[in-house]
Design an enzyme around this catalytic site. Structure first.
Site, PDB file in Angstrom:
ATOM      1  N   SER A   1       0.727  -1.134  -0.010  1.00  0.00           N
ATOM      2  CA  SER A   1      -0.102   0.123  -0.080  1.00  0.00           C
ATOM      3  C   SER A   1       0.727   1.177   0.047  1.00  0.00           C
ATOM      4  CB  SER A   1      -0.931  -0.096   1.299  1.00  0.00           C
ATOM      5  OG  SER A   1      -0.309   0.125   2.577  1.00  0.00           O
ATOM      6  N   HIS A   2       2.099   1.067   0.213  1.00  0.00           N
ATOM      7  CA  HIS A   2       3.210   2.349   0.203  1.00  0.00           C
ATOM      8  C   HIS A   2       4.295   1.956  -0.533  1.00  0.00           C
ATOM      9  CE1 HIS A   2       0.110   3.285   3.417  1.00  0.00           C
ATOM     10  NE2 HIS A   2       0.290   4.348   2.972  1.00  0.00           N
TER      11      HIS A   2
ATOM     12  N   ASP B   1      -4.876   0.732   1.224  1.00  0.00           N
ATOM     13  CA  ASP B   1      -5.608  -0.784   0.926  1.00  0.00           C
ATOM     14  C   ASP B   1      -6.772  -0.472   0.242  1.00  0.00           C
ATOM     15  OD1 ASP B   1      -3.519  -2.337   1.436  1.00  0.00           O
ATOM     16  OD2 ASP B   1      -3.882  -2.163   3.779  1.00  0.00           O
TER      17      ASP B   1
HETATM   18  P1  NDP Z   1      -1.381  -3.934   8.662  1.00  0.00           P
HETATM   19  O1  NDP Z   1      -2.793  -4.132   9.291  1.00  0.00           O
HETATM   20  O2  NDP Z   1      -1.342  -4.704   7.357  1.00  0.00           O
HETATM   21  O3  NDP Z   1      -0.296  -4.441   9.837  1.00  0.00           O
HETATM   22  C1  NDP Z   1      -0.284  -3.891  10.962  1.00  0.00           C
HETATM   23  C2  NDP Z   1       1.000  -4.409  11.619  1.00  0.00           C
HETATM   24  O4  NDP Z   1       0.500  -5.753  12.174  1.00  0.00           O
HETATM   25  C3  NDP Z   1       2.290  -4.722  10.702  1.00  0.00           C
HETATM   26  O5  NDP Z   1       3.338  -4.247  11.701  1.00  0.00           O
HETATM   27  C4  NDP Z   1       1.963  -6.188  10.663  1.00  0.00           C
HETATM   28  O6  NDP Z   1       3.202  -6.585  10.429  1.00  0.00           O
HETATM   29  C5  NDP Z   1       1.246  -6.826  11.672  1.00  0.00           C
HETATM   30  N1  NDP Z   1       0.536  -7.930  11.161  1.00  0.00           N
HETATM   31  C6  NDP Z   1      -0.382  -7.876  10.397  1.00  0.00           C
HETATM   32  N2  NDP Z   1      -0.887  -8.979  10.270  1.00  0.00           N
HETATM   33  C7  NDP Z   1      -0.459  -9.809  11.397  1.00  0.00           C
HETATM   34  C8  NDP Z   1      -0.621 -11.097  11.971  1.00  0.00           C
HETATM   35  N3  NDP Z   1      -1.581 -11.776  11.441  1.00  0.00           N
HETATM   36  N4  NDP Z   1       0.096 -11.537  12.742  1.00  0.00           N
HETATM   37  C9  NDP Z   1       0.882 -10.569  13.586  1.00  0.00           C
HETATM   38  N5  NDP Z   1       1.189  -9.211  13.036  1.00  0.00           N
HETATM   39  C10 NDP Z   1       0.607  -8.832  12.146  1.00  0.00           C
HETATM   40  O7  NDP Z   1      -1.062  -2.306   8.506  1.00  0.00           O
HETATM   41  P2  NDP Z   1      -2.050  -1.202   8.112  1.00  0.00           P
HETATM   42  O8  NDP Z   1      -2.952  -1.504   7.138  1.00  0.00           O
HETATM   43  O9  NDP Z   1      -2.755  -0.860   9.386  1.00  0.00           O
HETATM   44  O10 NDP Z   1      -1.031  -0.158   7.737  1.00  0.00           O
HETATM   45  C11 NDP Z   1      -0.427  -0.202   6.525  1.00  0.00           C
HETATM   46  C12 NDP Z   1       0.701   0.801   6.494  1.00  0.00           C
HETATM   47  O11 NDP Z   1       0.046   1.944   5.976  1.00  0.00           O
HETATM   48  C13 NDP Z   1       1.687   1.076   7.171  1.00  0.00           C
HETATM   49  O12 NDP Z   1       3.052   0.945   6.914  1.00  0.00           O
HETATM   50  C14 NDP Z   1       1.138   2.620   7.600  1.00  0.00           C
HETATM   51  O13 NDP Z   1       2.330   3.299   8.238  1.00  0.00           O
HETATM   52  C15 NDP Z   1       0.796   2.951   6.321  1.00  0.00           C
HETATM   53  N6  NDP Z   1      -0.064   4.282   6.684  1.00  0.00           N
HETATM   54  C16 NDP Z   1       0.459   5.539   6.362  1.00  0.00           C
HETATM   55  C17 NDP Z   1      -0.202   6.544   6.499  1.00  0.00           C
HETATM   56  C18 NDP Z   1       0.490   7.991   6.308  1.00  0.00           C
HETATM   57  O14 NDP Z   1      -0.237   8.837   6.571  1.00  0.00           O
HETATM   58  N7  NDP Z   1       1.690   8.099   6.151  1.00  0.00           N
HETATM   59  C19 NDP Z   1      -1.737   6.586   7.138  1.00  0.00           C
HETATM   60  C20 NDP Z   1      -2.216   5.159   7.412  1.00  0.00           C
HETATM   61  C21 NDP Z   1      -1.375   4.286   7.111  1.00  0.00           C
HETATM   62  P3  NDP Z   1       3.903  -7.008   8.739  1.00  0.00           P
HETATM   63  O15 NDP Z   1       4.245  -5.525   8.338  1.00  0.00           O
HETATM   64  O16 NDP Z   1       5.155  -7.608   9.214  1.00  0.00           O
HETATM   65  O17 NDP Z   1       2.955  -7.626   8.088  1.00  0.00           O
HETATM   66  O1  PYC Z   2      -2.823   4.495   3.329  1.00  0.00           O
HETATM   67  O2  PYC Z   2      -4.058   5.675   4.859  1.00  0.00           O
HETATM   68  C1  PYC Z   2      -2.946   5.524   4.113  1.00  0.00           C
HETATM   69  C2  PYC Z   2      -2.373   6.762   3.871  1.00  0.00           C
HETATM   70  C3  PYC Z   2      -2.462   8.192   4.086  1.00  0.00           C
HETATM   71  C4  PYC Z   2      -1.534   8.812   3.822  1.00  0.00           C
HETATM   72  C5  PYC Z   2      -0.801   8.076   3.287  1.00  0.00           C
HETATM   73  N1  PYC Z   2      -0.984   6.831   3.418  1.00  0.00           N
END
Ligand code: NDP
Ligand code: PYC
Length: 341
Positions: free
Chosen positions: A52-53, A193
């Site tokens: 997703s990033h 996502d």
């Molecule tokens: P996920 O829900 O995919 O994962 C969250 C965390 O949980 C990760 O560390 C992941 O590890 C871990 N994980 C996932 N599934 C399992 C499991 N079954 N058992 C154990 N650990 C697990 O992430 P999000 O969708 O919440 O976020 C995705 C990305 O989006 C992040 O990198 C976040 O920083 C980014 N984001 C950025 C934003 C911005 O403003 N810049 C805003 C919102 C999100 P692993 O990585 O090893 O899968």
């Molecule tokens: O995936 O929610 C997100 C997000 C917001 C800004 C960058 N990534």
């Protein structure tokens, strides 16, 4: 019509992907310094399967730079404000170059005071957050970071979106293995996502978001077209999201997720907010034992049946990418090559 399926994959060496992305960033208005930092960040996400990033974000970076919403040439201004406090004005540029500019001072302060805070404002963050914290754990430090994004999440119990997807990332050293790292949006799903699911025409699980009438929906496009995401875990995720707004925006001097107006910049995608990073030197309280205590905890978690630590999947994907190259689709690679011209 092409006989090649959309899913046909290509493999590219990490260094080549980084160089390609760097060319794109420079071609679309970033300075060499900014381009290098963003290219490394985005290539690292693709390498680790943080899709997703990864390269998925490149068209968004390019359209944002074209809209003049973000300053790709910004030179961050670092301010040494107290023994454990560094502040950076990112000057309307990206947050990662601001972190890079302040990093040496931040680590010096964390080592001397035991803890140090980096408050970045006037910054854009469009990436995964783990790349900002994981390197601290590689140096034996514990790090926590929060960043707020753009209004698209309804606070628990409210009727309209206000919060951003507001991730929290944490990294800590662990003896004998990769650091412990988690990085998670405080929304039920990352916005990225939702976009990916909409593109693939897939339904979301229940409980992720609502449509433009506030009705629960599994349709990602309905969330994107005037609907909104929900926080993860009801009132608990909502409280964490509120905390992120306070720490990343109110405390740093950045915008709340609802405060900026990008409507005059068609194509703008990057949230103009703030970011907080807290770095702790565990040696100050437990000498060199912290990493061993992390290992003890992990062992006990595994002893009670844990199969997957947060961060573990990424480290596995990283290993695979080192052996076979970073995977992306042929269509993505061609798109990147086009953007670099
Ligand atoms: P996920 O829900 O995919 O994962 C969250 C965390 O949980 C990760 O560390 C992941 O590890 C871990 N994980 C996932 N599934 C399992 C499991 N079954 N058992 C154990 N650990 C697990 O992430 P999000 O969708 O919440 O976020 C995705 C990305 O989006 C992040 O990198 C976040 O920083 C980014 N984001 C950025 C934003 C911005 O403003 N810049 C805003 C919102 C999100 P692993 O990585 O090893 O899968
Ligand atoms: O995936 O929610 C997100 C997000 C917001 C800004 C960058 N990534």
């Amino acid at each position: 019509m092409s006989a090649r399926p959309d899913t046909a994959v290509a493999q590219i060496a990490f260094a080549d992907l980084q160089a390609l992305l760097q060319r794109i960033f420079v071609r679309h208005g970033c300075s060499e310094v900014v381009a290098r930092v963003l290219a490394f960040n985005c290539a690292s996400a693709q390498r680790d399967g943080a899709h997703s990033h990864g390269v998925f974000r490149i068209p968004g970076y390019v359209s944002t730079l074209a809209s003049h919403w973000v300053n790709g040439q910004a030179v961050p201004e670092v301010e040494d404000v107290a023994s454990g406090y560094v502040r950076v004005d990112a000057k309307g540029g990206f947050a990662q170059p601001a972190l890079a500019a302040a990093r040496t001072l931040l680590v010096e302060k964390a080592r001397s005071a035991g803890i140090a805070v980096l408050a970045i404002h006037n910054s854009h963050h469009f990436a995964a957050l783990w790349p900002d914290v994981e390197p601290f754990a590689d140096e034996g430090l514990v790090a926590l970071s929060v960043v707020n994004s753009m209004t698209c999440v309804v606070p628990h119990g409210a009727q309209q979106p206000l919060f951003g997807t507001n991730p929290i990332a944490f990294a800590a050293p662990c003896a004998g293995s990769d650091p412990i790292v988690f990085d998670m949006a405080t929304s039920a799903m990352a916005h990225g996502d939702v976009q990916i699911a909409a593109r693939k025409g897939e339904l979301l699980p229940e409980g992720m978001g609502v449509d433009n009438k506030g009705e629960p929906t599994r349709d990602p496009q309905a969330i994107l077209d005037g609907g909104a995401l929900l926080p993860f875990g009801g009132h608990k995720g909502s409280a964490l999201s509120m905390m992120v707004e306070l720490l990343a925006a109110a405390l740093t001097g950045g915008n709340f997720s609802f405060e900026f107006d990008w409507s005059q910049h068609p194509g703008a995608k990057t949230p103009w907010t703030g970011q907080l990073i807290i770095v702790i030197d565990p040696a100050r309280s437990v000498g060199n034992r912290f990493a061993e205590r992390s290992r003890d905890l992990v062992r006990q978690m595994q002893a009670v049946g844990l199969q997957r630590l947060p961060g573990e999947r990424r480290f596995r994907e990283r290993e695979q990418s080192a052996k076979q190259g970073v995977t992306l689709t042929v269509a993505e690679l061609e798109q990147l090559q086009g953007l670099a011209q």
